[in-house]
Design a protein around this motif. Structure first.
Motif, PDB file in Angstrom:
ATOM      1  N   HIS A 298     -13.471  -0.668   1.228  1.00 21.92           N
ATOM      2  CA  HIS A 298     -13.213  -2.028   2.059  1.00 21.92           C
ATOM      3  C   HIS A 298     -12.258  -2.486   0.767  1.00 21.92           C
ATOM      4  CE1 HIS A 298     -14.394  -6.338   2.766  1.00 21.92           C
ATOM      5  NE2 HIS A 298     -14.388  -6.735   0.957  1.00 21.92           N
ATOM      6  N   HIS A 299     -11.440  -1.718  -0.357  1.00 21.47           N
ATOM      7  CA  HIS A 299     -11.423  -2.096  -1.079  1.00 21.47           C
ATOM      8  C   HIS A 299      -9.450  -1.585  -1.181  1.00 21.47           C
ATOM      9  CE1 HIS A 299     -10.355  -3.294  -5.558  1.00 21.47           C
ATOM     10  NE2 HIS A 299      -9.119  -3.811  -5.059  1.00 21.47           N
ATOM     11  N   TRP A 300      -9.468  -0.422  -0.269  1.00 22.05           N
ATOM     12  CA  TRP A 300      -8.495   0.707  -0.130  1.00 22.05           C
ATOM     13  C   TRP A 300      -7.747  -0.419   1.497  1.00 22.05           C
ATOM     14  CZ3 TRP A 300      -5.424   2.888  -2.223  1.00 22.05           C
ATOM     15  CH2 TRP A 300      -5.222   3.592  -3.111  1.00 22.05           C
ATOM     16  N   ALA A 301      -8.642  -0.969   2.028  1.00 24.64           N
ATOM     17  CA  ALA A 301      -8.036  -1.737   3.265  1.00 24.64           C
ATOM     18  C   ALA A 301      -7.721  -3.297   2.738  1.00 24.64           C
ATOM     19  CB  ALA A 301      -9.094  -2.166   4.308  1.00 24.64           C
ATOM     20  N   ALA A 302      -7.976  -4.056   1.814  1.00 23.56           N
ATOM     21  CA  ALA A 302      -7.331  -4.962   1.818  1.00 23.56           C
ATOM     22  C   ALA A 302      -5.961  -4.701   0.810  1.00 23.56           C
ATOM     23  CB  ALA A 302      -7.989  -5.874  -0.048  1.00 23.56           C
ATOM     24  N   LEU A 303      -5.768  -3.853   0.244  1.00 21.30           N
ATOM     25  CA  LEU A 303      -4.942  -3.111  -0.293  1.00 21.30           C
ATOM     26  C   LEU A 303      -3.370  -3.074   0.565  1.00 21.30           C
ATOM     27  CD1 LEU A 303      -5.783  -1.102  -3.425  1.00 21.30           C
ATOM     28  CD2 LEU A 303      -4.900  -3.820  -3.725  1.00 21.30           C
ATOM     29  N   ILE A 304      -4.095  -2.459   1.836  1.00 20.18           N
ATOM     30  CA  ILE A 304      -2.940  -2.137   2.790  1.00 20.18           C
ATOM     31  C   ILE A 304      -3.297  -3.287   3.651  1.00 20.18           C
ATOM     32  CG2 ILE A 304      -3.197   0.011   4.851  1.00 20.18           C
ATOM     33  CD1 ILE A 304      -4.545   1.461   3.639  1.00 20.18           C
ATOM     34  N   PHE A 305      -4.123  -4.215   3.802  1.00 16.78           N
ATOM     35  CA  PHE A 305      -3.985  -5.047   4.509  1.00 16.78           C
ATOM     36  C   PHE A 305      -2.599  -5.361   4.212  1.00 16.78           C
ATOM     37  CE2 PHE A 305      -5.780  -9.699   5.591  1.00 16.78           C
ATOM     38  CZ  PHE A 305      -5.265  -9.968   6.450  1.00 16.78           C
ATOM     39  N   ILE A 306      -3.184  -6.722   2.713  1.00 16.21           N
ATOM     40  CA  ILE A 306      -1.664  -6.884   2.638  1.00 16.21           C
ATOM     41  C   ILE A 306      -0.057  -6.485   1.991  1.00 16.21           C
ATOM     42  CG2 ILE A 306      -1.091  -8.917   0.369  1.00 16.21           C
ATOM     43  CD1 ILE A 306      -3.859  -9.461  -0.179  1.00 16.21           C
ATOM     44  N   ALA A 307      -0.515  -5.022   1.831  1.00 18.64           N
ATOM     45  CA  ALA A 307       0.881  -4.369   1.760  1.00 18.64           C
ATOM     46  C   ALA A 307       1.412  -4.472   3.367  1.00 18.64           C
ATOM     47  CB  ALA A 307       0.563  -2.637   1.475  1.00 18.64           C
ATOM     48  N   ALA A 308       0.541  -4.265   4.584  1.00 17.47           N
ATOM     49  CA  ALA A 308       1.176  -4.286   5.883  1.00 17.47           C
ATOM     50  C   ALA A 308       1.367  -5.768   5.557  1.00 17.47           C
ATOM     51  CB  ALA A 308      -0.145  -3.996   7.079  1.00 17.47           C
TER      52      ALA A 308
END
Ligand code: HEM
Ligand code: FES
Lengths: 338, 501
Positions: free
Chosen positions: B117-127
């Motif tokens: 969940h945390h990694w997805a959040a970081l990737i979400f905003i980076a994307a």
């Protein structure tokens, strides 16, 4: 990318721009009608198509294996690294199979379609204004009194009434920001409840303290430091003895300041003995203890408020009153202390 | 090539689909729309996948997030921990923190879900940021796509709030420190600040009266995700209506669109992308530790974590707080405290400029026309330079949020670093912008970009009656399809012409 298409580009449509109708003529419909939709790159090479098929099956077999592995790992109690590796392989193999499938075996080819017009026809554009005016004219010009004089103010009052429940979210700001839990005679106690004695802090020593009875009250956290008697006399700390209160007592070099940074409220928790500075770890505001904890570096713009100290006959350190000004970060009416 | 049996089966399948779709059409009249939907064309350029990566990270965020809500307990009440994680045994902590520790150590598959969940959040905003970069540098925000730019910027803001609210939930030392600073920023708003902070936290001083965690939780798992989903729906609906932009190239004009159909090629490929994003997110979630709240310890007001960093997309705000000089405004018994300026005013101005960019761009280029074909960044050196300058500014602020770590690593006092980075907020954008501008101009004069290299030629006749060959041999930058007059007459000067020459 477009020069190495694995398949021919189909350009169709009845009067595309290249046929001279001029720019701006939309193509009818979105998609070329006479396209061969059964074509795919390996259509004429059944042997390779079969091999690709088997390879995809193998990839998806990997996914199945990973799935089985995941169940086994879970069954045996779970292990995050293994789960991560298996999920990575499982998802990636499934995705890789899909990509190969799409590229080699899924029928269809690159197509060119018209964008069409996304604006409405002129008669609709003017017609919509007509429809709108039908209502607004009736309401605004003929019943202008009702709308402008009555409905708007009524809606305003009713709308504002609907805002009141928001006030239940918090209590009205009281004087809580102006005072802490320190009171005259409060002993200084550490986090684990030990009262601080004058002899507990050697010169250069530092402790985090709270008022007795209010351990861990966030607004009351203070730092006591023994800066040594000579320094105390040589510097202005003593001069901060506002309103006749005794800042230090019994000739000790002990002083106390609020631990809440005046910038944005972090605990000022780093102590540099050599420079006699307190440093906030959040944005590195630096306070010079020998100048009444005035800020000497960083974004903080006010000193850490000082806590006037005294010593009880039995040697325990006490506060002689609350901090002399509101602690912590600023706010709009911080200066309004009566 | 198909056998008789295969053909018979296909016919049977078609009949069955026909009756199912007819059933639906009888009730909804759906077949016309479905048909054009399945035939819809999507351009195949890798940069268009970045938005999809953001979208699929969001899907994974929702899925893993729902799982986490079954275990998280938003309570500020205190308990003493007794559990398998020995170092914390016997420690006082809030129930919120304890539930996260239990989720990490006592719930099977809990740790990987939490970390994914945390990694997805970081990737979400980076994307999102990369996606925004591609939109900006290629001019995809121009008319008629201003609406999606505005919705997109709101998505970015909401996503940042969602991320911050999420990592504040565990009530560990790191997030508690972040909340303390946020409280001070809210409190610093002129006139209403103390009211706002009291209403959000339910108490007149930090950390409030215990109402805050349930409220934060409702924001994080209900209000903000719903907002994101609604905005994302609108974003995609507008995209669907307006169709994708495309890079100029042989055979491409302002009026056509080239690519694969939604059904089946695009559908298969985009699902593959979803699976790859899931693979990376869960791989990271299992193999790479993120936000180990048990190392930071529970939040205690009098303790601070030093040497720990907030999530990357918050860094620039933290950096702004470090770099803003020690100014405060006090007069007539009132004050505007320091955190207001870097915490609210500066980000407010920056986002106002971002929101307004499509209209500023129109003014700069005096180009109010519609554009479906994209700019190459080099053909708009000024825009590209401004974008690069803005990135340099954000990088400088983000680096500033790590002055203590960088200082320790390099053996430089943090005072020096902060001062350097204060100058950097002016110098870095100017230098980066000038360099980018010059690179653009050089590239324009240089080689032909692959997307313009010819594969045969297509003759077109422009609005003024001239004939041109699009995509045939030519010398580089002056030959985009757009410049050959494939634009509605009177749409302003051809794009690129205003600056490139
Ligand atoms: C939650 C965050 C977001 C998601 C999930 C998202 C998703 C998408 C997707 C899937 C597309 C189509 C594919 C593509 O062009 O990449 C798209 C297009 C677009 N997005 Fe976003 N987006 C987000 C945020 C933003 C932001 C922050 C901006 C700019 C401020 C933006 C502006 C646009 C524009 C102008 C288009 C149309 C581009 C074109 O047709 O070429 N979006 N978005
Ligand atoms: S909170 Fe102490 S420097 Fe910002």
């Amino acid at each position: 990318m477009s020069e190495e298409l694995p398949f021919p580009r189909v350009v169709t449509g009845t009067h595309g721009p290249e046929e001279g109708a001029g720019a701006g003529t939309p193509w009818p419909g979105d998609v070329p009608p006479e396209q061969d939709d059964t074509w795919y790159p390996l259509r004429d090479d059944p042997w390779r198509a079969r091999r690709v098929e088997l390879f995809i099956a193998l990839l998806w077999g990997v996914t199945a294996a990973c799935g089985t592995g995941l169940m086994a790992v879970y069954w045996m109690g779970g292990q995050a690294q293994l789960e991560g590796a298996l999920l990575f392989c499982g998802f990636s193999a499934l995705g890789a199979g899909l990509v190969i499938w799409a590229r080699r075996l899924v029928p269809g080819q690159e197509v060119v379609g018209s964008r069409g017009e996304h604006t409405s026809a002129p008669e609709d554009r003017s017609g919509v204004v007509g429809s709108l005016s039908r209502g607004t004219d009736a309401m605004l010009s003929r019943r202008g009194f009702l709308v402008k004089r009555v409905l708007v103010p009524v809606g305003g009052v009713f709308g504002i009434a609907a805002l009141w429940p928001l006030a239940s979210l918090g209590s009205r700001p009281d004087r809580a920001l102006f005072h802490t839990k320190w009171y005259p005679g409060a002993r200084l106690v550490t986090e684990d409840g030990r009262a601080v004695h004058v002899d507990d802090i050697v010169v250069g020593g530092e402790l985090t303290v709270f008022p007795e009875g209010f351990i861990e009250d966030p607004m009351s956290a203070a730092v006591v430091i023994n800066i040594g008697r000579d320094k105390l006399q040589a510097h202005t700390v003593n001069g901060y003895n506002q309103a006749g209160f005794e800042v230090v007592s019994g000739g000790n070099g002990i002083v106390a300041f609020s631990k809440i940074c005046t910038h944005a409220g972090c605990p000022v928790s780093l102590f540099n003995v050599l420079a006699m500075q307190l440093i906030c770890p959040c944005h590195q505001s630096t306070f010079d203890i020998l100048q009444d904890c005035a800020p000497v570096f960083g974004p903080a713009s006010r000193p850490l408020p000082q806590l006037p100290l005294g010593v009880r006959p039995d040697g325990y350190l006490i506060a002689t009153r609350d901090f002399v000004e509101p602690v912590g970060p600023g706010f709009w009416d911080r200066g309004s202390e009566p | 090539m198909s056998t008789l049996a295969e053909r018979a089966a296909a016919r049977k399948r078609a009949e069955r689909s026909q009756s199912a779709l007819d059933w639906l059409d009888d009730r909804l009249g759906s077949s016309k729309w479905l048909r054009s939907a399945m035939d819809k064309i999507f351009p195949d350029h890798w940069s268009f996948m970045v938005g999809e990566i953001a979208m699929y990270s969001f899907v994974i965020l929702v899925a893993t997030g729902i799982y986490l809500t079954f275990f998280y307990n938003a309570s500020g009440a205190e308990v003493v921990y007794h559990g398998p994680y020995r170092p914390l045994d016997g420690q006082k902590m809030t129930i919120a923190y304890e539930s996260v520790i239990n989720l990490s150590f006592s719930v099977r598959a809990g740790l990987i879900m939490r970390q994914a969940h945390h990694w997805a959040a970081l990737i979400f905003i980076a994307a999102i940021v990369f996606h925004m970069g591609r939109i900006f540098f290629t001019g995809a925000f121009r008319r008629p796509r201003e609406v999606n730019w505005v919705i997109g910027t709101t998505l970015l803001l909401t996503a940042m709030l969602e991320g911050f609210s999420g990592y504040s939930l565990p009530d560990d030392l790191l997030s508690g420190g972040g909340l303390r600073i946020l409280y001070s920023i809210v409190q610093s708003v002129p006139i209403v600040g103390t009211w706002l902070a009291a209403d959000l936290w339910g108490g007149n001083t930090f950390p409030g009266n215990g109402d805050f965690f349930p409220r934060l939780f409702v924001l994080h798992e209900f209000v903000l995700p719903l907002t994101l989903a609604g905005l994302l729906g609108a974003h995609l609906a507008v995209l669907w209506r307006q169709k994708h932009t495309d890079f100029p190239g042989p055979g491409k004009t302002e009026h056509n669109i080239v690519g694969s159909r939604l059904w089946p090629q695009y559908f298969v490929k985009t699902n593959a992308l979803l699976l790859f994003v899931a693979g990376v997110v869960f791989g990271l979630g299992g193999l790479v530790q993120i936000n180990p709240v048990w190392v930071y310890g529970p939040y205690e007001a009098a303790r601070a974590s030093s040497g720990t960093q907030p999530d990357w997309y918050i860094g620039w705000l933290d950096g702004a707080l470090r770099l803003w000089p020690h100014w405060e405004f006090r007069s007539f018994g009132h004050e505007i405290p320091n955190p207001f300026f870097p915490g609210i005013l500066i980000p407010g101005i920056l986002f106002a400029v971002i929101y307004a960019w499509p209209w500023l761009d129109k003014r700069i280029y005096r180009d109010y026309g519609e554009h479906n074909l994209l700019d190459r960044p080099r053909d708009k050196p000024l825009r590209t330079a401004l974008g690069v300058a803005a990135l340099a500014f954000f990088v400088d602020l983000t680096l500033a949020s790590a002055t203590d770590l960088i200082g320790n690593a390099l053996g430089v006092p943090f005072e020096t670093l902060i001062e350097l980075m204060q100058y950097g907020t002016f110098v870095a954008p100017i230098v980066a912008g000038v360099v980018a501008f010059r690179v653009c101009v050089r590239l324009q004069r240089g080689q032909v970009h692959p997307i313009q290299r010819p594969v045969g030629g297509i003759m077109v006749r422009d609005a003024r009656g001239g004939y041109h060959t699009v995509g045939a041999a030519h010398d580089g930058h002056e030959a985009s399809a757009e410049e050959h007059g494939l634009e509605p007459a009177g749409a302003g000067p051809p794009a690129g012409a205003s600056e490139a020459h």
